[in-house]
Design an enzyme around this catalytic site. Structure first.
Site, PDB file in Angstrom:
ATOM      1  CG  HIS A 197      54.998 -14.926 -11.554  1.00  0.00           C
ATOM      2  ND1 HIS A 197      54.835 -15.043 -13.063  1.00  0.00           N
ATOM      3  CD2 HIS A 197      56.198 -14.595 -11.085  1.00  0.00           C
ATOM      4  CE1 HIS A 197      55.522 -16.027 -13.570  1.00  0.00           C
ATOM      5  NE2 HIS A 197      56.231 -15.866 -12.139  1.00  0.00           N
ATOM      6  CD  GLU A 253      59.745 -14.177  -6.680  1.00  0.00           C
ATOM      7  OE1 GLU A 253      58.773 -14.353  -7.449  1.00  0.00           O
ATOM      8  OE2 GLU A 253      59.427 -13.544  -5.141  1.00  0.00           O
ATOM      9  CE  LYS A 303      56.777 -21.185  -7.109  1.00  0.00           C
ATOM     10  NZ  LYS A 303      57.444 -20.247  -7.734  1.00  0.00           N
TER      11      LYS A 303
HETATM   12  N1  PLP Z   1      57.344 -16.332  -8.777  1.00  0.00           N
HETATM   13  C1  PLP Z   1      56.934 -17.469  -8.286  1.00  0.00           C
HETATM   14  C2  PLP Z   1      55.952 -16.311  -7.099  1.00  0.00           C
HETATM   15  C3  PLP Z   1      55.822 -17.976  -9.034  1.00  0.00           C
HETATM   16  O1  PLP Z   1      54.365 -18.537  -8.694  1.00  0.00           O
HETATM   17  C4  PLP Z   1      56.302 -18.728 -10.145  1.00  0.00           C
HETATM   18  C5  PLP Z   1      56.409 -19.567 -10.485  1.00  0.00           C
HETATM   19  O2  PLP Z   1      54.769 -20.009 -10.372  1.00  0.00           O
HETATM   20  C6  PLP Z   1      57.470 -18.144 -10.247  1.00  0.00           C
HETATM   21  C7  PLP Z   1      58.202 -16.764  -9.660  1.00  0.00           C
HETATM   22  C8  PLP Z   1      59.403 -19.146 -11.767  1.00  0.00           C
HETATM   23  O3  PLP Z   1      58.136 -18.556 -12.302  1.00  0.00           O
HETATM   24  P1  PLP Z   1      59.020 -18.869 -14.194  1.00  0.00           P
HETATM   25  O4  PLP Z   1      59.031 -20.038 -13.508  1.00  0.00           O
HETATM   26  O5  PLP Z   1      57.928 -18.526 -15.173  1.00  0.00           O
HETATM   27  O6  PLP Z   1      60.142 -17.440 -14.093  1.00  0.00           O
END
Ligand code: PLP
Length: 401
Positions: free
Chosen positions: A196, A270, A67
């Site tokens: 998270h 993640e 994402k």
């Molecule tokens: N994992 C999950 C389930 C998330 O919702 C998100 C971001 O919303 C991420 C990983 C990635 O987070 P970041 O970009 O802060 O590393």
């Protein structure tokens, strides 16, 4: 709408290590052939992030959060380096499978899933998925009873700019035991725990506390007859140039050694923004200018208009966060003036700088660079008001190519 154009995909410029992102930007704007905003994406920066992570936390496998930035060249680079992927939807899973990622290297990390997306996961064999509530279990039991479940617990960093705990995560004290009992009754396989702590401004000690909280969930699981084998420490890792993954890594490694000494327990993370934030620079041309005169010349404000916007690349501006703005044409020692930089659309909230920034005198036709803009920019962008999304000009060092 596709976020990458054909031109984007054919435009990987292989550069010598002596050539910087700034050099590439200057070459493009000085060519006189471009008018529209563009990103420069340094794929070598992403390669380096992977190497740094492996050095800092060799036990923790990375499942990149798609994402955050799903540009094809970013994903292909990460696939080539053998990463796993955190997908939140059918489209994201489809995209990663089409790039050759095996289903076993995808975690469907959305605790509340659309039925059709869950059905798709079952069809293509993306088995690993998160959950945080009872009703989700009934959906999974019905659509994909052999799924491998990961219980997402709530553990927010209170200082995080973008906390997630208000929306996702089971309370470790009040909900976890009940949910695991339900899983037992339904005959569902639970393989581990995830959390998270939130995105932006996250703190190492919160990861440590969350890992300890996850340990307790492992123990509760064991009392109920489960043998968890996966810990997922989520995202939230800073990827800005000033941050150090080795420091965060040291603290996390210590906690993991203490609370998860069993090497057969797989540990994943993640990270999203860690991998991409510093790889992207956004460049835009000033196409209009106003000069609000104050009492004297130093107090008068310059107002600049550009063709990027908070809707097509700088959505963080809507939350009150901004990235640093640097004039492409260096003007060292030049007088600076209070300035405001606005986005392209007719929307009154479309300001792409903080209320006032100090910039040298800029003219129509000059270019501004917004640095470290690789995360949650292109992936959220929309062509609101008819302004196109910026193209991506990718570069890579010859040694990484
Ligand atoms: N994992 C999950 C389930 C998330 O919702 C998100 C971001 O919303 C991420 C990983 C990635 O987070 P970041 O970009 O802060 O590393």
């Amino acid at each position: 709408m596709s976020k990458e154009t054909e031109t984007d995909l054919h435009r990987i410029q292989v550069v010598e290590s002596s050539v910087s992102v700034k050099d590439v930007i200057k070459e493009i704007v000085n060519s006189g052939k471009v008018e529209d905003a563009f990103y420069v994406c340094d794929l070598s920066d992403i390669v380096k992030k992977h190497q740094d992570w492996q050095k800092a936390m060799p036990r923790i496998e990375t499942y990149y959060a798609v994402k955050c930035n799903a540009h094809r060249l970013v994903l292909e680079t990460l696939v080539a380096m053998g990463l796993g992927f955190d997908c939140a939807s059918k489209e994201e899973m489809k995209k990663m499978l089409s790039l050759g990622v095996p289903p076993s290297k995808i975690i469907y990390a959305h605790p509340t899933k659309k039925l059709s997306h869950l059905k798709y996961a079952a069809e293509v064999g993306v088995e690993m998925m998160t959950f945080d509530n009872e009703l989700e279990l009934y959906k999974i039991k019905e659509m994909f009873p052999t799924a491998k479940l990961v219980l997402r617990i709530k553990y927010d960093d209170p200082m995080s700019n973008f906390p997630l705990g208000g929306k996702f995560g089971a309370d470790p004290d009040t909900e976890v035991e009940y949910l695991l009992q339900k899983c037992r009754l339904l005959g569902l396989e639970v393989i581990g725990v995830s959390f998270h702590i939130g995105s932006g401004n996250t703190h190492t000690e919160v990861y440590q506390k969350a890992i300890i909280a996850a340990r307790k969930v492992f123990d509760t699981g064991a009392e109920l007859g489960y043998q968890f084998k996966l810990l997922d420490i989520g995202g939230g890792f800073s990827g800005n140039r000033g941050s150090s993954i080795s420091e965060v890594g040291m603290a996390i490694n210590m906690t993991i050694e203490q609370y998860f000494p069993d090497p057969t327990i797989k540990i994943i993370a993640e990270p999203g923004q860690y991998f991409v934030i510093s790889a992207f620079t956004l460049v835009t041309q000033i196409h209009s200018k106003k000069h609000l005169t104050g009492q004297n010349e130093n107090e008068s404000t310059r107002i600049y208009y550009t063709d990027i916007s908070v809707f097509n690349s700088l959505i963080i501006g809507l939350s009150g966060f901004y990235v640093e703005i640097v004039p492409v044409k260096e003007a060292s020692g030049a007088q600076v003036y209070p300035s405001t930089v606005w986005g392209a659309t007719c929307d009154g909230t479309d300001r792409v700088s903080p209320e006032t920034v100090l910039l040298p005198e800029m003219e129509i036709g000059d270019w501004l660079a917004f640095e470290e803009i690789g995360s949650y920019s292109l992936s959220i962008a929309a062509d609101f008001n008819g302004f196109e999304l910026p193209h991506v000009h990718a570069i890579i060092n010859r040694s990484d190519w």
